[in-house]
Design an enzyme around this catalytic site. Structure first.
Site, PDB file in Angstrom:
ATOM      1  N   LEU A 119       0.821  -1.212   0.000  1.00  0.00           N
ATOM      2  CA  LEU A 119       0.000   0.000   0.000  1.00  0.00           C
ATOM      3  C   LEU A 119       0.856   1.264   0.000  1.00  0.00           C
ATOM      4  CD1 LEU A 119      -2.663  -0.787   2.739  1.00  0.00           C
ATOM      5  CD2 LEU A 119      -2.995  -0.760   0.268  1.00  0.00           C
ATOM      6  N   HIS A 120       0.375   2.274  -0.669  1.00  0.00           N
ATOM      7  CA  HIS A 120       1.004   3.583  -0.616  1.00  0.00           C
ATOM      8  C   HIS A 120      -0.005   4.626  -1.081  1.00  0.00           C
ATOM      9  CE1 HIS A 120       1.862   1.789  -4.536  1.00  0.00           C
ATOM     10  NE2 HIS A 120       1.897   3.017  -5.035  1.00  0.00           N
TER      11      HIS A 120
END
Length: 171
Positions: A119-120
């Site tokens: 995730l980012h």
């Protein structure tokens, strides 16, 4: 004919193989923040510049943990991702006074995730007319500042904001 110069992209073009492992995990574990374009490190997450940005100053906030689903983030991790996202907006406002922002996550390949499984949060500054006609007609993005110059300016902005926040906290 107009010419567009983006000399830093040659490393990407000439690369025989993509970077081994997860690029976000590699950056999180690296010793040289400038080489990996890491602007700030928190307890659970960090801020990194996108090496192949949509616009100047395209930042990403990533947890250190290699997690691919939002439901896997602890409350503390999620809170720090959002706190650092706000810090990114503040730093980008100091850096280039954008007219707006695109902020969000692409989760899964079908949703456009370029780094699948980690995730980012993308923080993309936007200016009126920043993409002009190039992506539509020529499938080209124009980045008008060398990524090293952008990194230096944003690093100064982050340092100044963090110092201001510490001073406010001690008062």
């Amino acid at each position: 004919m107009d010419r567009i110069f983006a000399p830093w992209r040659i490393d990407y073009i000439k690369a025989d193989q993509p970077e081994e492992g997860c690029v976000l995990c590699n950056a999180a574990q690296a010793d040289d923040d400038a080489e990996k374009l890491v602007l700030h490190r928190g307890v659970h997450a960090y801020v990194i510049m996108n090496k192949y940005p949509y616009t100047n100053g395209h930042l990403m906030v990533s947890p250190y943990a290699h997690l691919g689903e939002m439901t896997a983030l602890s409350t503390e991790m999620w809170a720090e991702v959002m706190e650092l996202t706000t810090l990114c907006v503040r730093a980008l406002e100091m850096y280039g006074r954008p007219h707006g922002f695109n902020i969000g996550m692409n989760i899964g390949r079908v949703a456009g995730a370029g780094v699948e499984g980690h995730l980012h949060m993308h923080v993309v500054p936007r200016w009126n007319g920043d993409v002009n006609f190039m992506p539509v007609l020529a499938d080209v993005r124009v980045i008008n500042e060398h990524i090293g110059e952008t990194f230096a300016a944003l690093r100064r902005a982050f340092e100044e904001l963090i110092a201001q926040d510490k001073k406010k906290g001690s008062e």
